[in-house]
Design an enzyme around this catalytic site. Structure first.
Site, PDB file in Angstrom:
ATOM      1  N   ASP A  55       2.976   2.023  19.853  1.00  0.00           N
ATOM      2  CA  ASP A  55       3.669   0.997  19.081  1.00  0.00           C
ATOM      3  C   ASP A  55       4.647   0.227  19.960  1.00  0.00           C
ATOM      4  OD1 ASP A  55       2.585   1.389  16.650  1.00  0.00           O
ATOM      5  OD2 ASP A  55       4.322   2.356  15.738  1.00  0.00           O
ATOM      6  N   LYS A  77       2.437  -3.279  16.203  1.00  0.00           N
ATOM      7  CA  LYS A  77       2.593  -4.305  15.190  1.00  0.00           C
ATOM      8  C   LYS A  77       4.078  -4.576  15.117  1.00  0.00           C
ATOM      9  CE  LYS A  77       0.297  -4.929  11.581  1.00  0.00           C
ATOM     10  NZ  LYS A  77      -0.689  -5.926  11.994  1.00  0.00           N
ATOM     11  N   MET A 191      13.407  -2.378   8.430  1.00  0.00           N
ATOM     12  CA  MET A 191      12.830  -3.729   8.459  1.00  0.00           C
ATOM     13  C   MET A 191      13.527  -4.659   7.451  1.00  0.00           C
ATOM     14  SD  MET A 191       8.821  -2.612   8.697  1.00  0.00           S
ATOM     15  CE  MET A 191       8.963  -1.158   7.675  1.00  0.00           C
TER      16      MET A 191
HETATM   17  C1  LIG Z   1       7.427  -0.353  11.315  1.00  0.00           C
HETATM   18  S1  LIG Z   1       8.942   0.497  11.011  1.00  0.00           S
HETATM   19  C2  LIG Z   1       8.588   2.011  11.794  1.00  0.00           C
HETATM   20  C3  LIG Z   1       9.449   3.142  11.319  1.00  0.00           C
HETATM   21  C4  LIG Z   1       9.146   4.444  12.050  1.00  0.00           C
HETATM   22  N1  LIG Z   1       7.834   4.917  11.723  1.00  0.00           N
HETATM   23  C5  LIG Z   1      10.182   5.511  11.763  1.00  0.00           C
HETATM   24  O1  LIG Z   1       9.885   6.519  11.128  1.00  0.00           O
HETATM   25  O2  LIG Z   1      11.316   5.341  12.207  1.00  0.00           O
HETATM   26  C6  LIG Z   1      10.000  -0.313  12.156  1.00  0.00           C
HETATM   27  C7  LIG Z   1      11.437  -0.334  11.672  1.00  0.00           C
HETATM   28  O3  LIG Z   1      12.032   0.933  11.899  1.00  0.00           O
HETATM   29  C8  LIG Z   1      13.389   0.746  12.221  1.00  0.00           C
HETATM   30  N2  LIG Z   1      13.615   1.245  13.580  1.00  0.00           N
HETATM   31  C9  LIG Z   1      12.728   1.818  14.405  1.00  0.00           C
HETATM   32  N3  LIG Z   1      13.309   2.212  15.556  1.00  0.00           N
HETATM   33  C10 LIG Z   1      14.611   1.877  15.450  1.00  0.00           C
HETATM   34  C11 LIG Z   1      15.749   2.020  16.288  1.00  0.00           C
HETATM   35  N4  LIG Z   1      15.688   2.613  17.490  1.00  0.00           N
HETATM   36  N5  LIG Z   1      16.933   1.560  15.838  1.00  0.00           N
HETATM   37  C12 LIG Z   1      17.050   0.999  14.626  1.00  0.00           C
HETATM   38  N6  LIG Z   1      16.010   0.819  13.793  1.00  0.00           N
HETATM   39  C13 LIG Z   1      14.814   1.263  14.187  1.00  0.00           C
HETATM   40  C14 LIG Z   1      13.681  -0.736  12.138  1.00  0.00           C
HETATM   41  O4  LIG Z   1      14.114  -1.011  10.825  1.00  0.00           O
HETATM   42  C15 LIG Z   1      12.311  -1.308  12.404  1.00  0.00           C
HETATM   43  O5  LIG Z   1      12.199  -2.628  11.898  1.00  0.00           O
END
Ligand SMILES: C[S@@+](CC[C@H](N)C(=O)[O-])C[C@H]1O[C@@H](n2cnc3c(N)ncnc32)[C@H](O)[C@@H]1O
Length: 273
Positions: A55, A77, A191
């Protein structure tokens, strides 16, 4: 910990972590960034895979743990940016497994939390490909912890909402934000940055007070982690003024206020990541 013990990992061979057979697809969660949050199962998978499809949000330091010399492809994505279509990613996983490769589909956070891991696992199952899902530390919970905000305490809340700020394209599955607000439970939004002004409006309409504490944690668990402390009525404008964009976690509720008491004494793990 003494200096000699620092950074020394124990011998893990007694754990008998699973063998990665050719022709399988494994879907581990890579966590939100800090490689220290990887599970041992994820590290074991990285050490055996023949090819990695990862990812957009997977940290480079995590990829450095892969077996040297293997193919590493970005299959992320990412909202608003051109990215491979979901069915193309699933088709690629199926094709690579069909070639007898050990295929690692590396997801940010936890693969089954807003990560489309469920959709990919379904596609693999329908194609008759064996897969293994390895849970990861999800950004919503790690982001809060690294910002010194407990997701629950007995005095403040008996539950918490983990929600996406992206509405599903079909209106039938849109979140009823005012109804969420009326529960009084803290809300942790993935998100949500683009739609924050509308979300805040809906939550205020649902009865949340304008002064409800809000924290926005950007790049959680990474060296560049930033935390903005604000309130529901000012969150969107202040995030905009501070230039805070995705990836970020938005936490809303009284739990956020606990940070003031914890932060002065808490050692930030983000500084070591
Ligand atoms: C497609 S989702 C994936 C979530 C992932 N599967 C999880 O369990 O954390 C992507 C969103 O996760 C959050 N996200 C992922 N990594 C992050 C990080 N290091 N800091 C803050 N938000 C994060 C943000 O809101 C981002 O837009």
């Amino acid at each position: 910990m003494t200096d000699s013990a620092h950074n020394r990992l124990p011998d893990l061979t007694f754990l008998r972590l699973p063998h990665f057979p050719p022709g399988e697809v494994w879907l581990p969660g890579a966590g939100p960034g800090d490689p220290g949050l990887l599970t041992l199962h994820a590290v074991n998978a990285l050490a055996q895979a023949d090819i990695i499809l990862h990812d957009a949000l997977v940290d480079d330091a995590v990829l450095r743990l892969a077996r040297p010399g293997i193919a590493v492809e970005s299959a992320g994505k990412r909202g608003g940016r051109p990215s491979p279509a979901q069915q193309d990613i699933t088709a690629r996983l199926i094709a690579l497994a069909g070639q007898g490769l050990r295929v690692l589909r590396l997801k940010g956070g936890d693969p089954f939390v807003f990560g489309r891991g469920g959709e990919e696992a379904l596609g693999l199952a329908q194609a008759g490909i064996s897969f293994r899902v390895i849970p990861g530390v999800t950004a919503g919970l790690a982001g809060l912890a690294y910002a010194n905000i407990p997701a629950t305490t007995r005095a403040t809340n008996h539950g918490v909402f983990l929600v996406t700020g992206h509405d599903a394209p079909d209106t039938e599955h849109q979140l009823d934000w005012p109804a969420v607000a009326r529960t009084g439970l803290p809300i942790i939004i993935y998100m949500g940055m683009k739609r924050l002004p509308l979300i805040a409006q809906d939550l205020l309409a649902g009865g949340l007070s304008p002064g409800t504490p809000v924290a926005i944690v950007r790049d959680a668990t990474r060296k560049q982690q930033r935390v903005l402390m604000t309130t529901l009525e000012h969150a969107a404008a202040q995030a905009d003024a501070a230039g805070l964009r995705s990836p970020a976690i938005i936490a809303i509720g009284e739990i956020v206020a606990l940070r003031d008491a914890l932060a002065p004494f808490a050692i930030s793990l983000a500084e070591t990541s």
